[in-house]
Structures are given as structure tokens and as C-alpha cells.
Write a protein that holds these residues in place. Structure first.
Motif, PDB file in Angstrom:
ATOM      1  N   PHE A  57       0.289  10.705 -18.089  1.00 42.14           N
ATOM      2  CA  PHE A  57       1.579  10.066 -17.854  1.00 42.14           C
ATOM      3  C   PHE A  57       1.699   9.620 -16.403  1.00 42.14           C
ATOM      4  N   ALA A  58       1.099  10.375 -15.483  1.00 47.13           N
ATOM      5  CA  ALA A  58       1.145  10.000 -14.068  1.00 47.13           C
ATOM      6  C   ALA A  58       0.450   8.666 -13.840  1.00 47.13           C
ATOM      7  N   TRP A  59      -0.666   8.471 -14.510  1.00 47.01           N
ATOM      8  CA  TRP A  59      -1.381   7.190 -14.366  1.00 47.01           C
ATOM      9  C   TRP A  59      -0.530   6.058 -14.882  1.00 47.01           C
ATOM     10  N   VAL A  60       0.143   6.257 -16.026  1.00 44.03           N
ATOM     11  CA  VAL A  60       0.974   5.217 -16.621  1.00 44.03           C
ATOM     12  C   VAL A  60       2.140   4.859 -15.681  1.00 44.03           C
ATOM     13  N   GLU A  61       2.756   5.889 -15.110  1.00 45.86           N
ATOM     14  CA  GLU A  61       3.877   5.626 -14.192  1.00 45.86           C
ATOM     15  C   GLU A  61       3.424   4.782 -13.004  1.00 45.86           C
ATOM     16  N   GLU A  62       2.250   5.118 -12.458  1.00 53.01           N
ATOM     17  CA  GLU A  62       1.748   4.382 -11.300  1.00 53.01           C
ATOM     18  C   GLU A  62       1.428   2.937 -11.660  1.00 53.01           C
TER      19      GLU A  62
END
Length: 437
Positions: free
Chosen positions: A193-198
Motif C-alpha cells: 500500500f505504501a508503494w501505491v500511495e507514493e
């Protein structure tokens, strides 16, 4: 052609012309062999040799005659005038094909379709074998880098994904990072999810490039990770400590294949000459076979009537008593003698033979319990009844009823004539299964 080649050629001819092995076992002269050498008669094989012609005497250039004197006829030899000469009193020479027990065992395996694999008992040496075993720690020189690379590559394939396509998903009009993440999980894309947010934040200015994910999929194809690796190569492989394995040598135990064979024979008054001969024809090849199969083979011979006693091999086949029969006495003695051959160190075979006559209730009350108590690769009983079963000859039948026909460590064989010997040997040697060590 030298002498070595001549002898090898003679051996090849001898092997081709010797008696068939099964025929030799059933009908041949077993007594001409020794425990360590099997001698099988060869059918008319003569070693090549030079001979002088006895008639080649006199003639031109020979003898005391003067030059020009008429040449006389050779001196007549016995039998040359058509008259029969006196018969000689010396016996002719017989040739034999000689084989050691190991060759005999190989031949019998082929002849009868046997495949006995002797089990090693005593460990005589431990050696380091190939580096096939793995451990989680060890010196760097034994690190299995190939295995570690494969594990890392599998992880890369499992965790990598088409980043560019997922960035395009983030450009869909009105889509949120949570919606992108849930869609990716539904497609089995291993993204955080962190990658998607970035990524969602990076393409904020391009949001609305696509009206929907369906529109995006119609225009752009996702690239499989394998194709990406072929195109771009592998930048890095994600190794982890848990992937490390160190090779160490397999410990190979060299085991000596030892066997003790207990041969038991009924020598009571009912065991007449023909029955004794059938026992010899059955037991002798068994001895040769097991000698050839094992590194060390020892033999114990027990004779019994109502009592049992240990005898030599020479006495075993010829001895005869006038007493009654109590087969259990032989097994009692066998159990005592086998104490010198621990089951943990020795393979054991217990072979008994007789005409199946036994004292009342001895088979069920004593013999069967003793057979069950004595650990052995194989117990076998050979019934010899050339004239058919006697009324009170029930020992073999009782054993068969108790142990059954499919027991892996008990064999019952019936020999009514020489033609049954090889079948009995096959029945015995093909019965042994995987015995407990």
C-alpha cells in the motif's frame, strides 16, 4: 594367438558346452565339487595338443637304409590290420567347467530369475561420500551459491510486477490509493500500500488520463515479469539469510555382508538313501549360492532324530540313525548355536529338511514357536517324499497352515524327485522379503 587367448577360448567353449545349470543341480555329480569351487562336466571338449604319428617311421632320408633301397611300409601298429586290440584298463579323462560360488550365484540368478540383494549388517568403515547433504551453517567454501541464487530468483519472480502499468492505473479518473491497492491485490500483484500511495501522489497531475481501468486495459497490455527480465535483465536478486545452505559430505557406511546358514537334516530311520540324496541336491546349491552372494559365509550343520547334535559337512549328508523323530530338538540346538552369531551383526538362514514325519504335537507345540522366536532372514523346510506323502508326514502341511503361503520369512518346498529340486530352490530363494535389521 598366445597361451592366454587359448585358455580364454577354451573357457568360452567350455561354458557353451557345459551341462545346463538346472540339469546339473537336478541330475549331475555334485560330489565332485568343493565348497569353494563348483565343477560342472563339459561335453566333449579337448584341449589342443601336438601328437607324433606313430606310423611316421622310416621313409626317404630316415633310418639305416642306403640310398636307392626300396622304401618299406611302416611297421604295423596294434589294430592296423583290422583286428581289435586289447582294451586298456585306464580310465579316460573328464573335463570340467570350474566356477567359483560368486559366478555360480550369478548364473543361478539368471537361470531362475532370482534377484537376492544381500543386506550388510556390521559397519566396517565410514567414509565421506559426495557433498549431497545440506545444513544451515558451515564454512563459506561450502556455500551452495547455485541453490541460493535459485531461491532468490524465485522470490524476485514472485514479488516483482509491472510497475509502469500500475502507475497508469493510478491515473484513472477519481481513483483513490485504496482502490488501486485493492484492484492490485485482486490481480495477485504483490504490491504494498505504501508503494501505491507514493505512485498515486507522483501522477497527481495526470489524473483523469483514463476514464476507467477497463479503458486502460483495452489500450495497454500488461508485461509479464519474465518478459521484463528478458528485456532488461536482472538488476539484482533479493537474497535472504534463510536462503543460505552449506554442503557437507554424506557419511557412507561400508557394511560387511555376513551370513550364517544353519542346515538341519532328519537322520532318523525313515530317511532312506533316496530322501538323503534329494536333501543333498537341494542344500548343496543353496550353500554355493549364499557363499557367492555374501562377503563372509559360515555354515552350521545339525543332524537329528529324537535328539540333535552338530556334525561336519562331510557327515551331514551321509549320516543315518535308527531312532525316532523330534524336529524341535534341532531348533533348540540351532537357537543355542546362533548365540555366537548376533542378529545385529549377521544375516541368518535356517534350512531344515526331512520327510515331514515328526513326533506327536511337536510341530505345533515346539517347532513353530521356536521358528518364531529365532530371528532370521528366512526359515525354510524342504519335504522329501519320493514315493508320495506318508500318512503321518504332516510337518510341512502344519507349517504351511500356520505361516501361510505368502509369508516373507518362511518357505515350504516339496521335493518328490530330482526334477523338483530347482523349483524348490527357487521357492526358497524368492521367498525372502525385506527383513527387519
Amino acid at each position: 594367438m598366445g597361451l592366454r587367448e587359448d585358455l580364454e577360448r577354451f573357457r568360452e567353449v567350455g561354458e557353451a558346452r557345459r551341462e545346463d545349470l538346472a540339469e546339473f543341480i537336478s541330475y549331475g555329480d555334485l560330489g565332485s565339487s568343493r565348497p569353494d569351487e563348483v565343477r560342472i562336466p563339459v561335453k566333449i571338449v579337448d584341449l589342443p595338443a601336438f601328437e607324433y604319428d606313430r606310423r611316421d617311421r622310416g621313409g626317404v632320408g630316415q633310418g639305416d637304409a642306403e640310398v636307392g633301397q626300396p622304401v618299406g611300409q611302416p611297421r604295423p601298429q596294434p589294430g592296423d590290420d583290422g583286428e581289435e586290440s586289447d582294451p586298456g584298463d585306464e580310465g579316460g579323462d573328464h573335463e570340467y567347467y570350474e566356477m567359483d560360488p560368486e559366478e555360480f550365484a550369478q548364473e543361478l540368478d539368471e537361470e531362475l530369475g532370482l534377484d537376492l540383494d544381500p543386506k550388510g549388517k556390521t559397519v566396517v568403515e565410514e567414509t565421506e561420500g559426495p557433498f549431497t547433504d545440506m545444513t544451515r551453517s558451515g564454512p563459506d567454501s561450502t556455500l551452495d551459491f547455485e541453490r541460493m541464487f535459485k531461491e532468490g530468483l524465485k522470490r524476485k519472480l514472485a514479488t516483482d510486477f509491472d510497475e509502469e502499468f500500475l502507475r497508469e492505473v493510478c491515473k484513472v479518473s477519481g481513483i483513490t490509493p485504496r482502490e488501486v491497492f485493492e484492484w492490485a491485490r485482486g490481480e495477485s500483484l504483490p504490491v504494498s500500500f505504501a508503494w501505491v500511495e507514493e505512485a498515486h501522489a507522483e501522477v497527481e497531475d495526470e489524473r483523469g488520463a483514463w476514464g476507467s481501468i477497463e479503458e486502460l486495459e483495452a489500450e495497454i497490455d500488461r508485461e509479464p515479469i519474465q518478459a521484463k527480465i528478458r528485456r532488461e535483465g536482472i538488476g539484482h536478486v533479493p537474497f535472504r539469510r534463510e536462503d543460505e545452505r552449506y554442503r557437507y559430505p554424506e557419511i557412507v557406511e561400508e557394511r560387511e555382508k555376513n551370513v550364517v546358514v544353519v542346515n538341519i537334516r532328519d537322520v532318523s530311520g525313515s530317511m532312506r538313501e533316496k530322501k538323503r540324496e534329494l536333501v543333498e541336491r537341494t542344500f548343496t546349491p543353496l550353500d554355493w549360492y549364499l557363499t557367492g552372494k555374501y562377503d563372509t559365509a559360515e555354515f552350521v550343520y545339525i543332524a537329528h532324530d529324537a535328539d540333535a547334535w552338530q556334525v561336519s559337512r562331510e557327515e551331514f549328508f551321509g549320516i543315518r540313525s535308527g531312532g525316532g523323530t523330534r524336529i524341535s530338538s534341532a531348533y533348540e540346538l540351532a537357537a543355542t548355536l546362533l548365540e555366537e552369531y548376533p542378529w545385529s551383526d549377521w544375516n541368518r538362514y535356517v534350512f531344515a529338511a526331512g520327510d515331514s514325519e515328526n513326533s506327536s504335537n511337536d510341530t505345533g507345540e515346539r517347532v513353530i514357536p521356536l521358528m518364531e522366536e529365532i530371528p532370521a532372514n528366512l526359515h525354510a523346510y524342504v519335504e522329501t517324499q519320493p514315493s508320495g506323502n506318508a500318512i503321518n508326514a504332516t510337518h510341512a502341511e502344519e507349517l504351511e497352515r500356520h505361516f501361510g503361503r505368502d509369508a516373507e520369512d518362511v518357505a515350504i518346498a516339496y521335493v518328490n524327485g530330482a526334477e523338483d529340486v530347482t523349483d524348490a530352490i527357487y521357492e526358497i530363494l524368492s521367498t525372502e522379503g525385506d527383513s527387519d535389521e
